[in-house]
Design a protein around this motif. Sequence first.
Motif, PDB file in Angstrom:
ATOM      1  N   ILE B 147       0.829  -1.200   0.000  1.00 54.00           N
ATOM      2  CA  ILE B 147       0.000   0.000   0.000  1.00 54.00           C
ATOM      3  C   ILE B 147       0.869   1.258   0.000  1.00 54.00           C
ATOM      4  O   ILE B 147       1.991   1.238   0.480  1.00 54.00           O
ATOM      5  CB  ILE B 147      -0.908   0.018   1.246  1.00 54.00           C
ATOM      6  N   PRO B 149       0.714   4.631   1.538  1.00 57.34           N
ATOM      7  CA  PRO B 149      -0.065   5.431   2.474  1.00 57.34           C
ATOM      8  C   PRO B 149       0.202   6.921   2.349  1.00 57.34           C
ATOM      9  O   PRO B 149       1.207   7.339   1.795  1.00 57.34           O
ATOM     10  CB  PRO B 149       0.468   4.941   3.817  1.00 57.34           C
ATOM     11  N   GLU B 150      -0.756   7.678   2.867  1.00 58.09           N
ATOM     12  CA  GLU B 150      -0.484   9.103   3.044  1.00 58.09           C
ATOM     13  C   GLU B 150       0.617   9.223   4.088  1.00 58.09           C
ATOM     14  O   GLU B 150       0.865   8.315   4.853  1.00 58.09           O
ATOM     15  CB  GLU B 150      -1.729   9.797   3.595  1.00 58.09           C
ATOM     16  N   GLY B 192      -6.883   4.855   8.848  1.00 58.60           N
ATOM     17  CA  GLY B 192      -7.437   5.527   7.673  1.00 58.60           C
ATOM     18  C   GLY B 192      -6.367   5.831   6.631  1.00 58.60           C
ATOM     19  O   GLY B 192      -6.553   5.565   5.441  1.00 58.60           O
ATOM     20  N   LYS B 193      -5.229   6.364   7.083  1.00 55.25           N
ATOM     21  CA  LYS B 193      -4.173   6.728   6.127  1.00 55.25           C
ATOM     22  C   LYS B 193      -3.557   5.499   5.452  1.00 55.25           C
ATOM     23  O   LYS B 193      -3.147   5.569   4.297  1.00 55.25           O
ATOM     24  CB  LYS B 193      -3.078   7.512   6.851  1.00 55.25           C
ATOM     25  N   ASP B 195      -5.134   2.725   4.956  1.00 48.96           N
ATOM     26  CA  ASP B 195      -6.198   1.904   4.384  1.00 48.96           C
ATOM     27  C   ASP B 195      -6.178   0.517   5.010  1.00 48.96           C
ATOM     28  O   ASP B 195      -6.346  -0.502   4.332  1.00 48.96           O
ATOM     29  CB  ASP B 195      -6.046   1.804   2.857  1.00 48.96           C
ATOM     30  N   ALA B 196      -5.918   0.488   6.315  1.00 49.27           N
ATOM     31  CA  ALA B 196      -5.852  -0.776   7.044  1.00 49.27           C
ATOM     32  C   ALA B 196      -7.159  -0.987   7.804  1.00 49.27           C
ATOM     33  O   ALA B 196      -7.716  -0.041   8.356  1.00 49.27           O
ATOM     34  CB  ALA B 196      -4.684  -0.757   8.036  1.00 49.27           C
ATOM     35  N   SER B 197      -7.638  -2.233   7.818  1.00 51.93           N
ATOM     36  CA  SER B 197      -8.917  -2.485   8.480  1.00 51.93           C
ATOM     37  C   SER B 197      -8.744  -2.737   9.968  1.00 51.93           C
ATOM     38  O   SER B 197      -9.718  -2.694  10.719  1.00 51.93           O
ATOM     39  CB  SER B 197      -9.636  -3.665   7.827  1.00 51.93           C
ATOM     40  N   GLN B 201      -3.068  -5.197  10.341  1.00 50.06           N
ATOM     41  CA  GLN B 201      -2.641  -4.712   9.027  1.00 50.06           C
ATOM     42  C   GLN B 201      -1.765  -3.474   9.155  1.00 50.06           C
ATOM     43  O   GLN B 201      -0.817  -3.296   8.390  1.00 50.06           O
ATOM     44  CB  GLN B 201      -3.872  -4.429   8.160  1.00 50.06           C
ATOM     45  N   TYR B 205       2.168  -3.115   7.950  1.00 49.80           N
ATOM     46  CA  TYR B 205       2.713  -2.018   7.147  1.00 49.80           C
ATOM     47  C   TYR B 205       3.995  -1.482   7.790  1.00 49.80           C
ATOM     48  O   TYR B 205       5.000  -1.249   7.105  1.00 49.80           O
ATOM     49  CB  TYR B 205       1.711  -0.866   6.993  1.00 49.80           C
TER      50      TYR B 205
END
Lengths: 120, 217
Positions: B147, B149-150, B192-193, B195-197, B201, B205
């Motif tokens: 991913i 991320p921001e 949120g940044k 995109d992890a549930s 997760q 990252y």
Amino acid sequence: MKDRATEPTEAVEADELGQRLAALQRLGQETLAAVVEEFLARGAASLEAMQSALASGDGEAVADAAHALGGSSGVLGAGALAAACAKLEGWAREGDLGSCTVRLATVEQEYQTICKRLAP
Amino acid sequence: MGEPIRVVVVDDHFVVRKGVCALLMDAEDITVVGEGGNGWEAVELARRLRPQVILMDLKLPELSGVEAIQMILAEQPETGILVLTAYGLEAQILASVEAGALGYLTKTAEREELLAAIRRVGLGELYLPASLTRQVLTHLHARPARIAPETLTAREEEVLRLLTRGRSNQKIAEDLGISEITVRTHVSHILGKLDASNRVQAALYALRSGLVLLEDV
């Protein structure tokens, strides 16, 4: 000989099993009876499956049957039986069927001990 | 005391389901709201009952535990999955963690350990035995981050480092000298940044990106 570092002593084992049975009884006498009946029926079937699979050299089937019995016995507080099943499962998955043959006797012995507690 | 943690128990063995229910019966902060015997029932119960925690076996008929976890979390990512299985099946345990399970216990676990695990997972926190944590992280660390991320703030990176080391929100708050509510806000922003549930997760990252080294976990 039992591995004392990983397997419970008989006294602790009996106490734990007794506590779990008492907890099940609080769910209702019918539930307790159904659980005992199911454990005995499934346990006997698992042992037969282990014996049969071992005779035909099917390690995965031995492991699966040991896994099933190990899970049920673990939740019931039959730690020594669960530990014996875990070792049998591990060897079966590794294909060490020679060690499985020896361990199966321990599983059967521990299973009989639990049977006597459940259906004296 | 707030509302009890709503739990669903999924196992194809009646003995296991009832044994677990008996263990949980006297816990005032935990209530079993449903029982299922296969993976499809787990998905249906999750959808209908919206439990906070699902105790999930992995060897299930019809739909495997790992497949059920993936389906449940795709629909309800806030659900805490606690895998409860017999010895072995390391490959499936690793797959379940990668699918988003927050915790793992063996069926020989004592009652207090089971209760502690449910409470942690009910809060969205990790519960992995130390013996398994390194194995899981080693396995998952070998995979590249997928991913983009921001950018995280410095504070969020601090929180993520601690989260990856298995710290609860309370411990993170103590370590950083901030309130638990603030930690929750940071965790929410991190998820949120990235995109992890869930926290697993996010921790993955952190490991894959090199933000946290495996040796430091």
